[in-house]
Design an enzyme around this catalytic site. Structure first.
Site, PDB file in Angstrom:
ATOM      1  N   ARG D 271       0.857  -1.171   0.000  1.00  0.00           N
ATOM      2  CA  ARG D 271       0.000   0.000   0.000  1.00  0.00           C
ATOM      3  C   ARG D 271       0.896   1.223   0.000  1.00  0.00           C
ATOM      4  NH1 ARG D 271      -0.690   2.387   4.676  1.00  0.00           N
ATOM      5  NH2 ARG D 271      -0.947   0.677   6.150  1.00  0.00           N
ATOM      6  N   HIS D 275      -2.697   4.408   5.260  1.00  0.00           N
ATOM      7  CA  HIS D 275      -3.843   3.512   5.486  1.00  0.00           C
ATOM      8  C   HIS D 275      -5.146   4.140   4.977  1.00  0.00           C
ATOM      9  CE1 HIS D 275      -6.839   1.106   7.476  1.00  0.00           C
ATOM     10  NE2 HIS D 275      -7.188   2.099   8.272  1.00  0.00           N
ATOM     11  N   TYR D 284       5.176   4.805  11.012  1.00  0.00           N
ATOM     12  CA  TYR D 284       5.492   3.382  11.155  1.00  0.00           C
ATOM     13  C   TYR D 284       6.267   2.777   9.992  1.00  0.00           C
ATOM     14  CZ  TYR D 284       1.048   3.237   8.550  1.00  0.00           C
ATOM     15  OH  TYR D 284       0.065   3.442   7.641  1.00  0.00           O
TER      16      TYR D 284
HETATM   17  C1  LIG Z   1     -12.960  -6.695  13.180  1.00  0.00           C
HETATM   18  C2  LIG Z   1     -12.210  -5.423  12.935  1.00  0.00           C
HETATM   19  N1  LIG Z   1     -11.257  -5.056  13.795  1.00  0.00           N
HETATM   20  C3  LIG Z   1     -10.592  -3.893  13.621  1.00  0.00           C
HETATM   21  C4  LIG Z   1     -10.864  -3.066  12.569  1.00  0.00           C
HETATM   22  C5  LIG Z   1     -10.166  -1.719  12.413  1.00  0.00           C
HETATM   23  N2  LIG Z   1      -9.286  -1.745  11.234  1.00  0.00           N
HETATM   24  C6  LIG Z   1      -9.674  -1.250  10.049  1.00  0.00           C
HETATM   25  S1  LIG Z   1      -8.530  -1.537   8.819  1.00  0.00           S
HETATM   26  C7  LIG Z   1      -7.491  -2.305   9.903  1.00  0.00           C
HETATM   27  C8  LIG Z   1      -6.216  -2.898   9.381  1.00  0.00           C
HETATM   28  C9  LIG Z   1      -6.483  -3.917   8.299  1.00  0.00           C
HETATM   29  O1  LIG Z   1      -5.283  -4.503   7.858  1.00  0.00           O
HETATM   30  P1  LIG Z   1      -5.284  -5.535   6.675  1.00  0.00           P
HETATM   31  O2  LIG Z   1      -6.240  -6.632   6.957  1.00  0.00           O
HETATM   32  O3  LIG Z   1      -3.884  -5.928   6.418  1.00  0.00           O
HETATM   33  O4  LIG Z   1      -5.896  -4.746   5.430  1.00  0.00           O
HETATM   34  P2  LIG Z   1      -5.281  -3.438   4.744  1.00  0.00           P
HETATM   35  O5  LIG Z   1      -5.721  -2.274   5.550  1.00  0.00           O
HETATM   36  O6  LIG Z   1      -3.820  -3.597   4.718  1.00  0.00           O
HETATM   37  O7  LIG Z   1      -5.902  -3.437   3.392  1.00  0.00           O
HETATM   38  C10 LIG Z   1      -8.024  -2.314  11.197  1.00  0.00           C
HETATM   39  C11 LIG Z   1      -7.365  -2.882  12.363  1.00  0.00           C
HETATM   40  C12 LIG Z   1     -11.874  -3.495  11.695  1.00  0.00           C
HETATM   41  N3  LIG Z   1     -12.233  -2.768  10.629  1.00  0.00           N
HETATM   42  N4  LIG Z   1     -12.525  -4.670  11.898  1.00  0.00           N
END
Ligand SMILES: Cc1ncc(C[n+]2csc(CCOP(=O)(O)OP(=O)(O)O)c2C)c(N)n1
Ligand SMILES: Cc1ncc(C[n+]2csc(CCOP(=O)(O)OP(=O)(O)O)c2C)c(N)n1
Ligand SMILES: [Mg+2]
Ligand SMILES: [Mg+2]
Lengths: 344, 378, 344, 378
Positions: D271, D275, D284
Site C-alpha cells: 500500500r 492507510h 510506522y
Molecule cells: C474486526 C475489525 N477489527 C478492527 C478493525 C479496524 N481496522 C480497520 S482496517 C485495519 C487494518 C487492516 O489490515 P489488513 O487486513 O492488512 O488490510 P489493509 O488495511 O492492509 O488493506 C483495522 C485494524 C476493523 N475494521 N474490523
C-alpha cells in the site's frame, strides 16, 4: 468511594490527553499494568490515546497485537490470571464484538466461577458512540450489552477530569471494567490541572453536573454536554433543569438519581444508544419504581432511534440534540391533565 | 520522462519482509503418528516412568467408570468420560512441572486429577454445587472450560505473562478435534507464535465432536498440519500410546521452557464411551468401530508392554487395580455426601464488593430462606 | 397479523415435537429452507429438535457443520444472500456468543445497509434459560442482547401451539428472527392438534393467557407457566391476575400490554434473565410511561438475580418462582399510601 | 483372562479416519511468488489481456488519487486508497465471470468498480450518504465490508448455496494480511474446505495492518502456508504483477467452477499511500521502503512490458491517461453534487415493515423536520 491520585507534569487539555496521561501514570505506578491492542504501540492508537507508551515503557508493556479481538481479550484473561493488569483497547465499538464471548463467558464470570479465587483486573477500553462522521460500524453505542452482563463494571466519562480519574480507578479495580470512551468528546477541552493532587471519582458514583429544581436530566458520556446545553437553553422557558451525569452505569448510583428525581418530580433519560432495549429502559424503570409517589409526569426517554446507526450525513437527525431534549421536557405535563382531572 | 523511456528491467518485490521468514519443512508433522509401544524403541523406555504411567492409567480408567456410575445415581449432573483417552489425559499432566499450568477442556477432569487436584473438588462443576470447585492457583489448573477452545488464548496470555516476568513456566492447553474449528483456536495459535509464548497445544483427536465425525470437521491432511500456518512446529502421535504421548509432550514442554516457543501436538485417540452419559453414541457410530478401538486400548497397550518386559506380573496388576478400587470407593463415598451449600454465596463473588442492588437482592433471598425455614419448623 | 398454516400428520405432544414438526413442514413447503448447526444432522440435535430432518431431506438440507458458531451464522448470511432461508441452531445460549459479531454487524444490518435490497431471511434458533440442571454456560438468558439490536426480531414461545406457529412465522419472515426456545419447556406437553389447519400467531402479537382484573403479569417464554400458576394461587388471596404472554419481544405488542395495565392499574414484569439491564427494564419503562395515569402502584419486576447463572444445585433460588411473583403482587400497594396520603 | 494372558502384539490405531486423508504436498505454496513479467513466460501473454489490464490499472490508479483528493475537498468522509495494489484489485475483478460474486473488504472499492459498479455508487459508504450505495445483486458485489474478515464466511455460504443449486457460480473474497488473524478467516476457510465450496480467497498481503507490520501479525513461513491446515491448496503470487495475479486467480476460479473446491491465494503487494487519508504512515514506515516499492509499481511494470513487446507506444499511453483523466473529472463533477438525502429513509429498511415504535419515531422526525422547515421559511 474516592481514589486519591497524585499526578504531576504538564497540563493536558483534551480528554484524549487525559486518558493518555492516566495510562502513563498507571503504568508508571504499577509494573503489572500492560496495554495491548491493535496499533496501540508504534502508532499510539488510531485515536492516539496510547501515544508514547510503547516508547516509554517498551513493546512488552504496550503491545501491538495481531488483528483479532477475541485473541486480544482472551490473552488478556491469561495475563490477568498470572497477576498482570491488562488494559485492552478495542479500536472501535463494533470491532469489539468478536470478543464478546470472551467478555461474557470468561471476563465477567471468572471471579464468580472460582469463588473469588481468580479475579480478573482487566480494563477494556472501547471508543463508543457517534457524532464524528464515522462510516458504518464506527459509531455503535453498545453499552446495553455490557449492562446486561453481571460481573462487569461499566464506566464512561463525560469530562476531562473524569476521564483521567475513572480510567485510573478502572485500572486499579480488581473487577473487570468496560471503559467506554465517548469518541466525540476525545477532543473536548477543559481546564484540567494534573499537576496538583486531586480527588477523582471512584467507580459507582454519579455526579450532579448542574443543580436545578424543575426536572432531572439523567444522562452519561457523550450526552452530558448536550444536556447541559439544553439546561441552559431551558432557562429561557422558565425551566430550571438538574443534570445528573451517571459516570458509572454499573454499578449504578441509584441514590443520587433517586434523590434528584424525588426532589424535582420529573425526569428525562437521555442517551445516544437506540431507545428500545437500551440503557434508558433500566434507568427509567428504576426511577419510575423508586420515585413513584414523587413523579408529576412519566419518565421520558430521549435516545437514538431504534435503527442501525445512520451514515455520517444523516447522523445529526439520529443523535439526541438540545431541541429533542427540550421537546421532551416540554412534554413533562407541566399543567398536568392528571391533577386537572384529564385522561391519558 | 515516462516510465517507457526508463531503461531497467523487471525487478522482484523489494522487501524480504513480505517473503517466507521461516523454513516450513521442519514445522510439518510426520506422516505416521509417533509410536513407541510395539516398536524397537520401547525397549529403552524407563521402567519407572512406565509403571508410573500405568498406575495413573488404571486409576484413570476406574475414575471414568466411577464417575459415569455416579451420574446414574444422580450424584453428578453430567459426566463427559475420557475412557479410551486416558493416555492423553495422564501424559498431559505428567509432562508438566509443578510450576507449569494446565488449561483443560470440559472433558479433561482426569488430567486435572493426575496433576494433583482433589477428585471431588474436580467434580464440582459436574456435580453442580458450584462452577469451579478448586483454587486454580493451587495446582495451577485453570477452570475446566465448557465453551470450546476459549481457554486456549488464556493459556497463551498466561504463558506470555510468565515469560515477560522471566519465569520459566509453561502452559499446556487441551482441546478436542471439534474445538480446532473455532476462531479462538486460530487466534490462540497465532498469538502464541507471534509472541513465541511457552505454550503447548494438545489436540485430542478422538474422531468425533459429539456426533460429528472428523471428516465433517476438517478436510486437512491432519490437524497437525495447521501448525505450519502459524509457524508452529507440529507433531502427530498415537494418543493411546502413553509413553509416546508423554515423550512428545515432554519434548514440547522442554522446547517451550527453553524459549523455543509453542508446539502443536495432535494425538490420535478415541472416546470409547458416549459423549456424556446423556448421549446415545449408537446414533452416529458402529459397534465395530468401537470394538476396533477397544482392541487398541491405552491401558492394555501399556500393560502388555510392561508384561513383555517383565516389569509387571499378575500381582502387580491386582495391586494397581486394588488401589484404583480404593480410590473409586472413596470417591463414591465422598460423592454420596450431600454438599453443604449456602445459597447466599450467590451474591458473594460477582464483584469484589456487593453492589447496592446485590445487597438488596441478598436481603430478599435471606428473608425468603428464613420464611421457608419457619415454614418447615412449624 | 396471522399466518394460516395447514399442518397434517400425527399429533405432537411436546414443544420439542412441535418445533421438529414446524421445521419439517417448513422444509417440505419450501425447498429454500435449510437447517444448519452442530449435531443437527445425524444426531438430530442435542435436544432432538432436528431429529429425522437429515434423513428425510438429505444432508444438504440439514447439515452438520464444523464446530464454529461465527462460521455457521456467517455462512448462513451468504446462503441467504443467494436466496435460501437458513435456519441456524445454536447448541446452547452461551455457545451462540461467538456468532454475535455476525449477528450484530451483518444479520441485523444487511437489509438496512443495502436500502432493503438484501434482506436476510435467517432464523437463529437458540435454546435459552435455565431450570434443567445445566452446568455453567448452559442456562443463560441472553434476550437483552438481541432486544438491544435494531434489525432483529426476537420471538419466544411458551406453549406447544405457539412453538409451531411462531417457528413457521419466523422461517417465513423476510427479516432475521432470533428464535428463543425455553429449554425447560421442551418437554412440556399439550393437547395440540396439528392435523387440522389452524390459525397461528404472527410475529409481534402478544396474547392474554389469563384474564384478570386486579393486576397484570407481563411475561414470556419459560416464565409464562410460572405466572399462570401464580395467578391460580393468587385467587386464594383474593387477587384476580391477568397474564400477558408477550411471545414476541421485538416487535413488542405494546398495545396489548398497555390496554391490560390501563385496565388493571397494576403490573409486574416477570422473567428469568438478570434484572439489571434485562428485558424487564424496557418493559417496565414502557408500561410506566404509557400507563402513567392508570397506575395504582409502581411497576415491579421479578427476575433472576443480578448474578451469573448459578450452578444446578442453586438455580432454584435464582429462578423467579410462584412465591416470588406473589410477593411482588403483594407489594403492589393494595392499600395505597399514596391515596391515603402516605409518603414513599 | 487378563490382557496379560492374551497373545497378540501392538496394533496400530485401527481407523484410517483419524489419519491423513489428503496429500499435503500439493497444497503447499511454492517458495517463490509466481511471476510472469520479466520472465520468459511473459512473451506468450495475450496482448489483448495485457492491454485490458493496463487500461484498468491506469484508470484505477487515477481513481485512487482522485478519491484521495475528494477527501481533502470534504467530499468523502474517508478513503482507504489501494494505490500500489491496483494489480490485485483489477485482476480480482477480471478473473470472474458475470455470474460470479465478489466479496470485497473496505479497501477494495476499485475491484468493485472494475467489476462494473458505478464509481459514485461505490463511494456511497465513504461519502457517507448511506452505507452500501449499490444493489449487491446487480453486479454481484457484496457490500464493501468494514469489519475485517467477516465477509469471508458470507462468500463461503453463497458459493455453497450456488453449488447446491447446481449453478456454476464462484465467489471470490478479498482480505488483508491483518484480516487473516481473525477467527472468521479460520472458520471461513475451514467451512469452504469441508463443503468443497467454489470460493477463492485472495489475501492482499501489503505488509501492514494500519501500522502493524506482518512480523507482528504472523510467524508463518507465508500466509499461503495456512492453506494446508484446511486442506486447501495455496498459491503465492507477486501481487504487483497484474498478469500473474490474473492467471493465478483465473486458475483458482476455474478450479472452483469445475468442482475442485477452494483455493487460497496470497498476493505480495504494498500500500503506497497511507492507510487512509486520516493516517500518517511516516509514523510506522520509512521513505526508503516506500521508494523501493514504488520502483516495483504495478502500473509501470505492465507498461514496461507492453512497451518491450511493442504493444504500447507513447500515443497509447497518452490515450489511456486521457481516458483516466476523463473518468476522474467525471467522478469529481458527480461527487461535487450534494447527494439528495431523505432523513425519513432512516426508518425504511430496518425491517420489511416499520414497527409501531418506528412509526412513532418517524412521525417525530417528520414533525421536527417540518418545524425546522417552517423555521427557515420565516
Ligand atoms: C474486526 C475489525 N477489527 C478492527 C478493525 C479496524 N481496522 C480497520 S482496517 C485495519 C487494518 C487492516 O489490515 P489488513 O487486513 O492488512 O488490510 P489493509 O488495511 O492492509 O488493506 C483495522 C485494524 C476493523 N475494521 N474490523
Ligand atoms: C463454543 C461451544 N460451542 C458448542 C459447545 C457444545 N459442545 C460441547 S462438547 C461439543 C463437542 C466437542 O467436540 P471436541 O472438541 O472434539 O471434544 P470432545 O467432546 O471430543 O472431547 C460441543 C459441540 C460448546 N461447549 N462450546
Ligand atoms: Mg472430539
Ligand atoms: Mg494489510
Amino acid at each position: 468511594m474516592t481514589t486519591a491520585v497524585t499526578a504531576t507534569g504538564r497540563r493536558p487539555a483534551t480528554m484524549s490527553q487525559a486518558l493518555n496521561r492516566a495510562l502513563r501514570d498507571a503504568m508508571a505506578a504499577d509494573p503489572a499494568v500492560h496495554v495491548l491492542g491493535e496499533d496501540v504501540g508504534t502508532l499510539g492508537g488510531v485515536f492516539r490515546i496510547t501515544a508514547g507508551l510503547a516508547e516509554e515503557f517498551g513493546d512488552d508493556r504496550c503491545t501491538d497485537t495481531p488483528l483479532a479481538e477475541a485473541g486480544i481479550l482472551g490473552t488478556a484473561v491469561g495475563m490477568a490470571m498470572y497477576g498482570l493488569r491488562p488494559v485492552v483497547e478495542m479500536q472501535f465499538d463494533a470491532f469489539g464484538y468478536p470478543s464478546l464471548e470472551q467478555l461474557f463467558s470468561h471476563v465477567a464470570k471468572m471471579r464468580n466461577r472460582t469463588r473469588g479465587r481468580l479475579p480478573l483486573p482487566i480494563t477494556v477500553r472501547i471508543p463508543y458512540g457517534g457524532g464524528i462522521g464515522g462510516v458504518e460500524h464506527h459509531s455503535d453505542s453498545s453499552e446495553a450489552l455490557y449492562m446486561a452482563t453481571p460481573g462487569l463494571h461499566v464506566v464512561t466519562p463525560a469530562t476531562v477530569a473524569d476521564a483521567y480519574g475513572l480510567l485510573r480507578a478502572a485500572i486499579a479495580s480488581d473487577d473487570p471494567v468496560v471503559f467506554l470512551e465517548p469518541k466525540r468528546l476525545y477532543w473536548a477541552k477543559a481546564d484540567w490541572e494534573p499537576d496538583r493532587p486531586e480527588e477523582v471519582p471512584g467507580i459507582g458514583t454519579a455526579v450532579v453536573r448542574r443543580r436545578g429544581s424543575s426536572a432531572t436530566l439523567i444522562t452519561y458520556g457523550p450526552s452530558v454536554p448536550v444536556c447541559l446545553e439544553a439546561a441552559e437553553a431551558a432557562r429561557a422557558e422558565g425551566w430550571d433543569l438538574e443534570v445528573v451525569d451517571l459516570r458509572s452505569l454499573v454499578p449504578l448510583d441509584e441514590e443520587t438519581v433517586v434523590a434528584s428525581v424525588r426532589r424535582t418530580g420529573r425526569a428525562v433519560v437521555v442517551h445516544e444508544a437506540a431507545g428500545f432495549g437500551g440503557p434508558g429502559g433500566e434507568l427509567a424503570a428504576t426511577v419510575a419504581e423508586r420515585c413513584f409517589h414523587h413523579l408529576e409526569a412519566p419518565v421520558l426517554r430521549v435516545t437514538g432511534f431504534d435503527v442501525p446507526y445512520p451514515p455520517p450525513m444523516l447522523e445529526k437527525h439520529h443523535l439526541p440534540g438540545v431541541d429533542r431534549v427540550l421537546d421532551a421536557v416540554a412534554r413533562l405535563q407541566w399543567e398536568s391533565e392528571w391533577t386537572s382531572g384529564g385522561a391519558n | 520522462m515516462t516510465v517507457l523511456e526508463q531503461p531497467g528491467s523487471h525487478r522482484p518485490p523489494p522487501s524480504r519482509a513480505w517473503r517466507p521468514r521461516t523454513d516450513p519443512a521442519p514445522l510439518l508433522p510426520d506422516e505416521e503418528p509417533y509410536r513407541l509401544l510395539g516398536t524397537p524403541a520401547a525397549d529403552a523406555l524407563d521402567p519407572g516412568l512406565l509403571r508410573l504411567l500405568y498406575g495413573h492409567l488404571v486409576r484413570g480408567r476406574r475414575y471414568n467408570t466411577q464417575a459415569t456410575a455416579l451420574t446414574r445415581q444422580g450424584r453428578l449432573a453430567v459426566y463427559p468420560s475420557s475412557s479410551g483417552q486416558e493416555a492423553c489425559q495422564v501424559a498431559a499432566a505428567l509432562a508438566l512441572e509443578e510450576r507449569d499450568w494446565l488449561f483443560p477442556s470440559y472433558r479433561d477432569t482426569l488430567a486435572a486429577i493426575a496433576r494433583g487436584l482433589d477428585p471431588v473438588q474436580a467434580l464440582t462443576l459436574l456435580r453442580g454445587d458450584w462452577h469451579t470447585g478448586y483454587d486454580p492457583r493451587e495446582h495451577r489448573v485453570a477452570p475446566l472450560c465448557t465453551p470450546l477452545a476459549t481457554q486456549l488464548p488464556h493459556a497463551v496470555g498466561l504463558a506470555h505473562a510468565a515469560r515477560l516476568a522471566g519465569d520459566d513456566v509453561v502452559a499446556l492447553a487441551m482441546v478436542g478435534d471439534g474445538g480446532t474449528s473455532e476462531g479462538d483456536f486460530h487466534e490462540a495459535l497465532n498469538f502464541a507464535a507471534v509472541w513465541k509464548a511457552p505454550v503447548v497445544f494438545l489436540v485430542q483427536n478422538n474422531g468425533f465432536a459429539i456426533s460429528v465425525p472428523l471428516a465433517k470437521q476438517t478436510a486437512a491432511p491432519s490437524l497437525a498440519h495447521k501448525g505450519v500456518g502459524y509457524g508452529i512446529p507440529a507433531r502427530l502421535v498415537d494418543g493411546n500410546d502413553a509413553p509416546a504421548v508423554h515423550e512428545v509432550l515432554s519434548g514440547a514442554v522442554r522446547r517451550a521452557r527453553a524459549g523455543g516457543g509453542p508446539t502443536l501436538v495432535e494425538a490420535l485417540t478415541y472416546r470409547v464411551d458416549a459423549h456424556t452419559n446423556a448421549d446415545d453414541a449408537t446414533r452416529y457410530r458402529t459397534d465395530a468401530e468401537v470394538a476396533a478401538w477397544r482392541a487398541h486400548d491405552p491401558v492394555e497397550l501399556l500393560e502388555r508392554e510392561l508384561a513383555r518386559r517383565g516389569l509387571l506380573d499378575e500381582k502387580d496388576v491386582a495391586a494397581e487395580r486394588e488401589a484404583a478400587e480404593r480410590m473409586a470407593a472413596e470417591l463414591r463415598d465422598r460423592m454420596n455426601e450431600d454438599p453443604v451449600l449456602d445459597p447466599m454465596e450467590l451474591f458473594d463473588h460477582v464483584y469484589a464488593r456487593r453492589t447496592g442492588r446485590l445487597r438488596r437482592q441478598a436481603e430478599q433471598l435471606r428473608a425468603e430462606l428464613a420464611a421457608a425455614e419457619e415454614g418447615t419448623d412449624r
